[in-house]
Design a protein around this motif. Sequence first.
Motif, short mmCIF file in Angstrom:
data_model
loop_
_atom_site.label_atom_id
_atom_site.label_comp_id
_atom_site.label_asym_id
_atom_site.label_seq_id
_atom_site.Cartn_x
_atom_site.Cartn_y
_atom_site.Cartn_z
N TYR A 104 139.10 17.85 21.49
CA TYR A 104 140.55 17.83 21.35
C TYR A 104 141.24 18.10 22.68
O TYR A 104 140.72 18.80 23.54
N LYS A 105 142.45 17.57 22.80
CA LYS A 105 143.32 17.92 23.92
C LYS A 105 144.03 19.23 23.58
O LYS A 105 144.41 19.46 22.43
N VAL A 164 137.03 33.26 14.09
CA VAL A 164 136.63 33.00 12.70
C VAL A 164 137.29 31.74 12.17
O VAL A 164 136.69 30.98 11.40
N ILE A 165 138.53 31.49 12.59
CA ILE A 165 139.31 30.38 12.04
C ILE A 165 138.96 29.04 12.68
O ILE A 165 138.77 28.04 11.99
N LEU A 166 138.87 29.00 14.00
CA LEU A 166 138.71 27.72 14.70
C LEU A 166 137.44 26.95 14.33
O LEU A 166 137.46 25.72 14.31
N PRO A 167 136.34 27.63 14.01
CA PRO A 167 135.15 26.86 13.59
C PRO A 167 135.33 26.06 12.30
O PRO A 167 134.47 25.25 11.95
N LEU A 195 138.95 30.73 23.57
CA LEU A 195 138.98 30.02 22.30
C LEU A 195 138.71 28.52 22.37
O LEU A 195 138.25 27.93 21.39
N GLN A 196 138.99 27.91 23.50
CA GLN A 196 138.88 26.45 23.57
C GLN A 196 137.45 25.96 23.31
O GLN A 196 137.24 24.85 22.85
N LYS A 197 136.49 26.82 23.56
CA LYS A 197 135.08 26.43 23.35
C LYS A 197 134.79 26.10 21.89
O LYS A 197 133.83 25.37 21.59
N TYR A 198 135.62 26.60 20.98
CA TYR A 198 135.40 26.31 19.56
C TYR A 198 135.92 24.94 19.16
O TYR A 198 135.64 24.45 18.07
#
Length: 303
Positions: A38-39, A259-262, A299-302
């Motif tokens: 994603y961008k 927890v949310i982003l995955p 967080l971007q790694k997720y």
Amino acid sequence: MKVLKTIDRRNFIKQSGLLMSTALVPISGFSMTSLKKYKMGLQLFTIRDAMERDPLGSLKTVASLGYEDLETYGYDSDQGTYYGFKAAEFKQVLADLQLTTSSGHYSLFTYLNKPLDALKQYVDRCIEGAHAVGQSYITWPWLDPDSRTLEKFRILSEKLNIVGEQVTKAGLGFAYHNHDFEFIDQGGETGYDIILRETDPSLVKLQMDLYWVMHSSKESPAELIAKQPGRYVMWHVKDMDKITRDYTELGNGSIDYTVILPEASRAGLEYYFLEQGGNYAKNSMQSITDSAAYFKKHLQKYL
């Protein structure tokens, strides 16, 4: 009997090195590292004060911070303009800054209680603008306070289906964005219950504001996604102050995005936008600076 040609040590090393380096070259867009899906997006409402003062300068700063995709607000359908730029001109401004816009929040809610023909005519103008700037989604962002009864949510759901069909036929996607009021219990039922039940998932997608879900819903983002996987095509990502529960910069609040982003894949996520509606520690531009830095580091790694 054929005699094998002897390869001397120097040529062997040279040829082996060439083969090895060739094997490491990315092929057809693939690389040795995982590809970013994603961008990094920004809802421009976050910096509405700066956009009002200096839209071009603000966009330049946004690009310099690493944001790549934008969600717009405030389209002037009478003039066909975004932030004072004609739609085609705005698209070129973004292109010059290597920015895109994938979604826009349009003032559809102002037509909820107007005749259906007026709503459809406005949607046509929104479609024209969205196409001109290269957006993929038109998003219904809000409901007036006097339009939040269960009966109004039923009327809303009917009109969301109509608008969704109109937008889909035009080759775009259509989504509804939640706040807190959709989750208010009204005699054992909520407005969001009605939207989920009475809108067509093929015509009406959902933009989940993760802050408001964490703030006001009895269900977690994962629980909502589990009910209708694949429908939450866009997210708003913002944090919640640990004491006041107001907006705050990413990393300063209480929401655990690890927890949310995955859940992105199960949600059907296509685009996400960082946002902060107010309560800036210093000012809006500093807030998007701080949130971008935290997001990229943690967080971007997720995604």
